[in-house]
Design a protein around this motif. Structure first.
Motif, PDB file in Angstrom:
ATOM      1  N   MET A  25       0.850  -1.199   0.000  1.00  0.00           N
ATOM      2  CA  MET A  25       0.000   0.000   0.000  1.00  0.00           C
ATOM      3  C   MET A  25       0.881   1.243   0.000  1.00  0.00           C
ATOM      4  O   MET A  25       1.892   1.290   0.697  1.00  0.00           O
ATOM      5  N   GLY A 224      -2.758   3.877  -3.208  1.00  0.00           N
ATOM      6  CA  GLY A 224      -2.687   2.728  -4.106  1.00  0.00           C
ATOM      7  C   GLY A 224      -2.584   1.432  -3.324  1.00  0.00           C
ATOM      8  O   GLY A 224      -1.981   1.413  -2.243  1.00  0.00           O
ATOM      9  N   ILE A 225      -3.208   0.377  -3.844  1.00  0.00           N
ATOM     10  CA  ILE A 225      -3.083  -0.948  -3.229  1.00  0.00           C
ATOM     11  C   ILE A 225      -2.673  -1.941  -4.320  1.00  0.00           C
ATOM     12  O   ILE A 225      -3.258  -1.963  -5.409  1.00  0.00           O
ATOM     13  N   LYS A 267       0.160   9.106  -8.051  1.00  0.00           N
ATOM     14  CA  LYS A 267      -0.600   8.080  -8.763  1.00  0.00           C
ATOM     15  C   LYS A 267       0.021   7.805 -10.127  1.00  0.00           C
ATOM     16  O   LYS A 267       0.046   6.667 -10.595  1.00  0.00           O
ATOM     17  N   GLN A 282      -2.616  -4.000  -9.578  1.00  0.00           N
ATOM     18  CA  GLN A 282      -2.930  -2.772  -8.850  1.00  0.00           C
ATOM     19  C   GLN A 282      -4.434  -2.589  -8.890  1.00  0.00           C
ATOM     20  O   GLN A 282      -5.057  -2.731  -9.957  1.00  0.00           O
ATOM     21  N   LEU A 283      -5.030  -2.271  -7.759  1.00  0.00           N
ATOM     22  CA  LEU A 283      -6.467  -1.996  -7.744  1.00  0.00           C
ATOM     23  C   LEU A 283      -6.756  -0.739  -8.562  1.00  0.00           C
ATOM     24  O   LEU A 283      -5.993   0.227  -8.513  1.00  0.00           O
ATOM     25  N   GLU A 285      -8.954   2.699  -9.422  1.00  0.00           N
ATOM     26  CA  GLU A 285      -9.464   3.759  -8.543  1.00  0.00           C
ATOM     27  C   GLU A 285     -10.775   3.332  -7.888  1.00  0.00           C
ATOM     28  O   GLU A 285     -11.004   3.542  -6.697  1.00  0.00           O
ATOM     29  N   LEU A 288     -10.221   0.612  -5.327  1.00  0.00           N
ATOM     30  CA  LEU A 288      -9.586   1.200  -4.147  1.00  0.00           C
ATOM     31  C   LEU A 288     -10.636   1.900  -3.271  1.00  0.00           C
ATOM     32  O   LEU A 288     -10.683   1.706  -2.056  1.00  0.00           O
ATOM     33  N   THR A 289     -11.494   2.684  -3.902  1.00  0.00           N
ATOM     34  CA  THR A 289     -12.570   3.371  -3.173  1.00  0.00           C
ATOM     35  C   THR A 289     -13.468   2.354  -2.478  1.00  0.00           C
ATOM     36  O   THR A 289     -13.877   2.541  -1.328  1.00  0.00           O
TER      37      THR A 289
END
Ligand code: ZN
Length: 341
Positions: A25, A224-225, A267, A282-283, A285, A288-289
């Motif tokens: 993360m 970011g995750i 980002k 990568q998740l 946006e 991630l939300t």
């Protein structure tokens, strides 16, 4: 439902042996008030380090450092307040309730299982929350200020009842409000609930550093995750790539730095990380939300159910801490052996 996007990188249940499931993360930490980051009472200056400014720009730059300990200790304390509230901390070998920094962890609570412990009694659990030193984007010349503190008497004046002036002068360095630190946090072999717990601790810890009851407000944001089998690039690499981008775009290195611009640049920088070996996902946006909303939901209305469910998940692995003097021979509850090939 959202955290299930990461299922491939999460453990279905807690187990003692690592299996290389790694979630990384990127955390943006922004000071909301003055902050003091140094070893308390040491009289030392603010934690900072000379590092290479960027990758292309190799000049040296003094950046503020938020050490691992300064991040994790308040975050653990936040979670433990909640555990204490629901009586989910256990007695240690001396019969006292699990407590940080006492050398006698209970070895049974959520915090002990997640952040690890090494006890004198012979038990040990490796931390599965890996943090590293976070660096400020801007140099200390922009982010640190000094103030002279003059202690006032209880009358609210600078003179005591006999008319003597206060001599308690003190110069104190502090980090300005609005300073950004970038940070990379790694979660190893965690279940979905464990990840929710750690994320909640990061997102809801309000204060950091010395004299945190008065100052030290900070807000954390997840930018970011990632999922994969190894760690992300370091937080230093991240600020270095941002430095190069700033120079490239002729953006001045001045405080206060525009948070929206920083978020956008970060980002942009991390979007290329999935090309790195060992980082596969990568998740988006939206995902991630969703994950953040999922964490909020669990910590809000479902907090008690969630924490008690997480607590139960360690049931079969719990061993009361051994008394320091007792023999460890003939371990009855040996760790279950999983076929590792
Ligand atoms: Zn404990």
């Amino acid at each position: 439902m959202s955290i299930e996007t990461l299922t491939q990188f999460l453990a279905p249940t807690y187990e003692n042996f690592p299996k290389g499931r790694t979630i990384g993360m990127v955390v943006l930490r922004k000071t909301q008030s003055e902050l003091i980051l140094r070893t308390e009472g040491s009289g030392e200056p603010m934690c900072s380090e000379f590092v290479q400014a960027g990758f292309q720009h190799k000049n040296s730059l003094q950046r503020l450092v938020m050490t691992k300990r300064k991040q994790v200790a308040p975050e653990r304390r936040f979670g433990r307040e909640q555990l204490r509230g629901f009586e989910l901390l256990y007695p240690n070998k001396d019969g006292a309730v699990c407590s940080l920094n006492t050398n006698a962890p209970c070895e049974m609570c959520i915090d002990c299982f997640l952040y690890g412990f090494a006890a004198g009694g012979g038990g040990a659990q490796k931390s599965r929350v890996w943090t590293e030193d976070a660096f400020s984007l801007l140099p200390t010349s922009e982010t640190v200020a000094e103030r002279t503190i003059n202690a006032i008497f209880e009358t609210g004046t600078m003179r005591d009842e006999n008319g003597k002036a206060s001599t308690a002068l003190n110069t104190s360095e502090y980090i300005k409000p609005g300073v950004h630190f970038l940070d990379v946090v790694t979660l190893k072999d965690m279940t979905a609930d464990e990840m929710r717990y750690v994320l909640g601790n990061i997102l809801m810890t309000p204060r950091y550093g010395a004299v945190s009851s008065r100052i030290g407000r900070m807000e954390n944001q997840i930018l970011g995750i990632f999922g994969g089998i190894t760690e992300l690039p370091s937080s230093l690499e991240l600020v270095q790539s941002l430095y190069d981008a700033l120079i490239e775009a002729n953006t001045p290195l001045e405080h206060p730095f525009d948070t929206d611009l920083l978020v956008e640049m970060t980002k942009g920088a991390i979007a290329t990380w999935t090309n790195r070996r060992g980082i596969s996902r990568q998740l988006t946006e939206e995902q991630l939300t969703d994950v953040i909303a999922d964490v909020d939901r669990h910590w809000d209305g479902e907090r008690e159910t969630f924490l008690k469910r997480l607590d139960r998940s360690y049931e079969t692995f719990r061993k009361p801490p051994a008394k320091a003097s007792s023999s460890r021979k003939g371990k009855k509850n040996a760790e279950p052996v999983t076929p590792e090939g």
